[in-house]
Design a protein around this motif. Structure first.
Motif, PDB file in Angstrom:
ATOM      1  N   VAL A   1       0.968  -1.251  -0.049  1.00 56.45           N
ATOM      2  CA  VAL A   1       0.108  -0.058   0.060  1.00 56.45           C
ATOM      3  C   VAL A   1       0.753   1.234   0.130  1.00 56.45           C
ATOM      4  CG1 VAL A   1      -1.671   1.433   1.388  1.00 56.45           C
ATOM      5  CG2 VAL A   1      -2.032  -1.034   1.038  1.00 56.45           C
ATOM      6  N   ASN A   2       1.788   1.369   0.920  1.00 61.14           N
ATOM      7  CA  ASN A   2       2.615   2.466   0.901  1.00 61.14           C
ATOM      8  C   ASN A   2       3.390   2.569  -0.374  1.00 61.14           C
ATOM      9  OD1 ASN A   2       2.573   3.590   3.362  1.00 61.14           O
ATOM     10  ND2 ASN A   2       3.675   2.008   4.445  1.00 61.14           N
ATOM     11  N   GLU A   3       3.898   1.520  -1.248  1.00 62.22           N
ATOM     12  CA  GLU A   3       4.639   1.590  -2.526  1.00 62.22           C
ATOM     13  C   GLU A   3       3.721   2.491  -3.629  1.00 62.22           C
ATOM     14  OE1 GLU A   3       5.873  -2.299  -3.585  1.00 62.22           O
ATOM     15  OE2 GLU A   3       7.156  -2.380  -2.114  1.00 62.22           O
ATOM     16  N   THR A   4       2.292   1.738  -3.381  1.00 63.92           N
ATOM     17  CA  THR A   4       1.545   2.537  -4.436  1.00 63.92           C
ATOM     18  C   THR A   4       1.044   4.088  -4.194  1.00 63.92           C
ATOM     19  OG1 THR A   4      -0.495   1.620  -3.236  1.00 63.92           O
ATOM     20  CG2 THR A   4       0.343   0.156  -5.191  1.00 63.92           C
ATOM     21  N   ILE A   5       0.940   4.126  -2.929  1.00 64.50           N
ATOM     22  CA  ILE A   5       0.734   5.487  -2.497  1.00 64.50           C
ATOM     23  C   ILE A   5       1.993   6.408  -2.694  1.00 64.50           C
ATOM     24  CG2 ILE A   5       0.434   7.143  -0.423  1.00 64.50           C
ATOM     25  CD1 ILE A   5      -1.474   5.075   0.851  1.00 64.50           C
TER      26      ILE A   5
ATOM     27  N   ILE B   1      -6.401  -0.098  -5.088  1.00 68.56           N
ATOM     28  CA  ILE B   1      -5.849  -0.821  -4.121  1.00 68.56           C
ATOM     29  C   ILE B   1      -6.870  -2.011  -3.777  1.00 68.56           C
ATOM     30  CG2 ILE B   1      -4.960  -0.809  -1.704  1.00 68.56           C
ATOM     31  CD1 ILE B   1      -3.575   1.629  -2.321  1.00 68.56           C
ATOM     32  N   VAL B   2      -8.173  -1.617  -3.455  1.00 67.43           N
ATOM     33  CA  VAL B   2      -9.142  -2.257  -2.958  1.00 67.43           C
ATOM     34  C   VAL B   2     -10.243  -3.062  -3.922  1.00 67.43           C
ATOM     35  CG1 VAL B   2      -9.241  -1.260  -0.710  1.00 67.43           C
ATOM     36  CG2 VAL B   2     -10.710  -0.458  -2.379  1.00 67.43           C
ATOM     37  N   GLN B   3      -9.642  -2.785  -5.141  1.00 67.32           N
ATOM     38  CA  GLN B   3     -10.538  -3.443  -6.193  1.00 67.32           C
ATOM     39  C   GLN B   3     -10.921  -4.779  -6.010  1.00 67.32           C
ATOM     40  OE1 GLN B   3      -8.583  -2.870  -9.765  1.00 67.32           O
ATOM     41  NE2 GLN B   3      -6.881  -4.216  -9.474  1.00 67.32           N
ATOM     42  N   ASN B   4     -10.231  -5.568  -5.539  1.00 70.24           N
ATOM     43  CA  ASN B   4     -10.667  -7.051  -5.644  1.00 70.24           C
ATOM     44  C   ASN B   4     -11.659  -7.271  -4.163  1.00 70.24           C
ATOM     45  OD1 ASN B   4      -9.313  -7.883  -7.630  1.00 70.24           O
ATOM     46  ND2 ASN B   4      -7.225  -7.996  -6.644  1.00 70.24           N
ATOM     47  N   PHE B   5     -12.000  -6.328  -3.659  1.00 64.65           N
ATOM     48  CA  PHE B   5     -13.073  -6.504  -2.456  1.00 64.65           C
ATOM     49  C   PHE B   5     -14.171  -6.070  -2.675  1.00 64.65           C
ATOM     50  CE2 PHE B   5      -8.655  -6.260  -0.515  1.00 64.65           C
ATOM     51  CZ  PHE B   5      -8.601  -7.564   0.264  1.00 64.65           C
ATOM     52  N   SER B   6     -15.338  -6.563  -2.164  1.00 67.33           N
ATOM     53  CA  SER B   6     -16.605  -6.018  -2.303  1.00 67.33           C
ATOM     54  C   SER B   6     -16.852  -5.016  -1.315  1.00 67.33           C
ATOM     55  CB  SER B   6     -17.779  -7.396  -2.216  1.00 67.33           C
ATOM     56  OG  SER B   6     -17.792  -7.678  -0.693  1.00 67.33           O
ATOM     57  N   GLU B   7     -17.913  -4.137  -1.314  1.00 70.55           N
ATOM     58  CA  GLU B   7     -18.195  -3.190  -0.404  1.00 70.55           C
ATOM     59  C   GLU B   7     -18.394  -4.163   1.154  1.00 70.55           C
ATOM     60  OE1 GLU B   7     -21.254   0.375   0.743  1.00 70.55           O
ATOM     61  OE2 GLU B   7     -20.540  -0.074  -1.434  1.00 70.55           O
TER      62      GLU B   7
ATOM     63  N   MET C   1      -4.022  16.113  -6.102  1.00 72.56           N
ATOM     64  CA  MET C   1      -3.613  14.965  -5.274  1.00 72.56           C
ATOM     65  C   MET C   1      -4.703  14.038  -4.941  1.00 72.56           C
ATOM     66  SD  MET C   1      -0.808  16.171  -2.784  1.00 72.56           S
ATOM     67  CE  MET C   1       0.086  17.928  -3.118  1.00 72.56           C
ATOM     68  N   ASP C   2      -5.904  14.604  -4.288  1.00 71.40           N
ATOM     69  CA  ASP C   2      -7.102  14.089  -4.203  1.00 71.40           C
ATOM     70  C   ASP C   2      -7.725  13.046  -5.203  1.00 71.40           C
ATOM     71  OD1 ASP C   2      -7.160  14.878  -1.378  1.00 71.40           O
ATOM     72  OD2 ASP C   2      -8.593  16.364  -1.813  1.00 71.40           O
ATOM     73  N   ILE C   3      -7.853  13.543  -6.408  1.00 74.05           N
ATOM     74  CA  ILE C   3      -8.106  12.893  -7.557  1.00 74.05           C
ATOM     75  C   ILE C   3      -7.274  11.780  -7.822  1.00 74.05           C
ATOM     76  CG2 ILE C   3      -8.567  13.233 -10.238  1.00 74.05           C
ATOM     77  CD1 ILE C   3      -9.153  15.971  -9.541  1.00 74.05           C
ATOM     78  N   ALA C   4      -5.946  11.875  -7.856  1.00 71.03           N
ATOM     79  CA  ALA C   4      -5.088  10.772  -7.856  1.00 71.03           C
ATOM     80  C   ALA C   4      -5.282   9.896  -6.834  1.00 71.03           C
ATOM     81  CB  ALA C   4      -3.650  11.061  -8.345  1.00 71.03           C
ATOM     82  N   MET C   5      -5.383  10.309  -5.622  1.00 68.92           N
ATOM     83  CA  MET C   5      -5.189   9.322  -4.333  1.00 68.92           C
ATOM     84  C   MET C   5      -6.651   8.569  -4.447  1.00 68.92           C
ATOM     85  SD  MET C   5      -2.559   8.921  -2.699  1.00 68.92           S
ATOM     86  CE  MET C   5      -2.932   8.389  -1.078  1.00 68.92           C
ATOM     87  N   ASN C   6      -7.700   9.346  -4.845  1.00 71.31           N
ATOM     88  CA  ASN C   6      -9.039   8.434  -4.933  1.00 71.31           C
ATOM     89  C   ASN C   6      -8.919   7.230  -5.918  1.00 71.31           C
ATOM     90  OD1 ASN C   6     -10.191   9.903  -2.927  1.00 71.31           O
ATOM     91  ND2 ASN C   6     -11.204  11.317  -4.192  1.00 71.31           N
ATOM     92  N   LYS C   7      -8.269   7.677  -7.134  1.00 75.14           N
ATOM     93  CA  LYS C   7      -8.213   6.418  -8.037  1.00 75.14           C
ATOM     94  C   LYS C   7      -7.491   5.470  -7.610  1.00 75.14           C
ATOM     95  CE  LYS C   7      -6.659   5.827 -12.864  1.00 75.14           C
ATOM     96  NZ  LYS C   7      -6.226   6.647 -13.960  1.00 75.14           N
TER      97      LYS C   7
END
Length: 148
Positions: A30-34, A129-135, A118-124
């Protein structure tokens, strides 16, 4: 993410150890991607966090103690973080008029504009990061994290 494969072991790991190592591996990923997401903006995760805290002050000043208390990653070099943000024009620092020993820190208009980008990039990035999880899974994961 298979812990045994990543650390290249054939040994059966005790569940507590495996879990802690797994959490560390996930945290590092997660830190690497951020870091990669924030790199084009030339800010660190900690600087991004300071900017978000200052924006959350809604025009009211913060001091170093406030920033330290609200930081996601607690650190002693908040002064250095603020100094770097001042050099970029993202924050300003001034002495409190009623208490000359107190330093007040504000986000600038330039800092707010940069933070919006930055918010736009971070929200994306967060969604990626969590795309493989359901809500539902994310809700439950947060319940589990609250047990720490």
């Amino acid at each position: 993410m298979n812990v045994e494969e990543i650390i290249k072991t054939d040994k059966k790991m005790e569940l507590p150890s495996k879990t802690v190592i797994h959490l560390m591996l996930v945290s590092n990923k997660v830190n690497e991607t951020i870091n990669a997401t924030l790199k084009p903006f030339d800010v660190s995760i900690q600087q991004f966090n300071v900017l978000r805290i200052l924006r959350g002050q809604c025009g009211k000043p913060a001091n170093l103690k406030t920033l330290n208390e609200r930081m996601v990653t607690k650190m002693s070099n908040t002064t250095r973080l603020v100094d770097k943000l001042i050099l970029k024009g993202y924050v300003k620092r001034k002495t409190c008029e009623t208490n000359r020993r107190k330093i007040e820190i504000y986000i600038t208009t330039k800092g707010e504009k940069a933070l919006s980008s930055m918010d736009i990039a971070m929200n994306k990035n967060d969604k990626h990061i969590v795309q493989n999880f359901s809500e539902e899974e994310l809700e439950y994961l947060n319940v589990l994290f609250n047990k720490f």
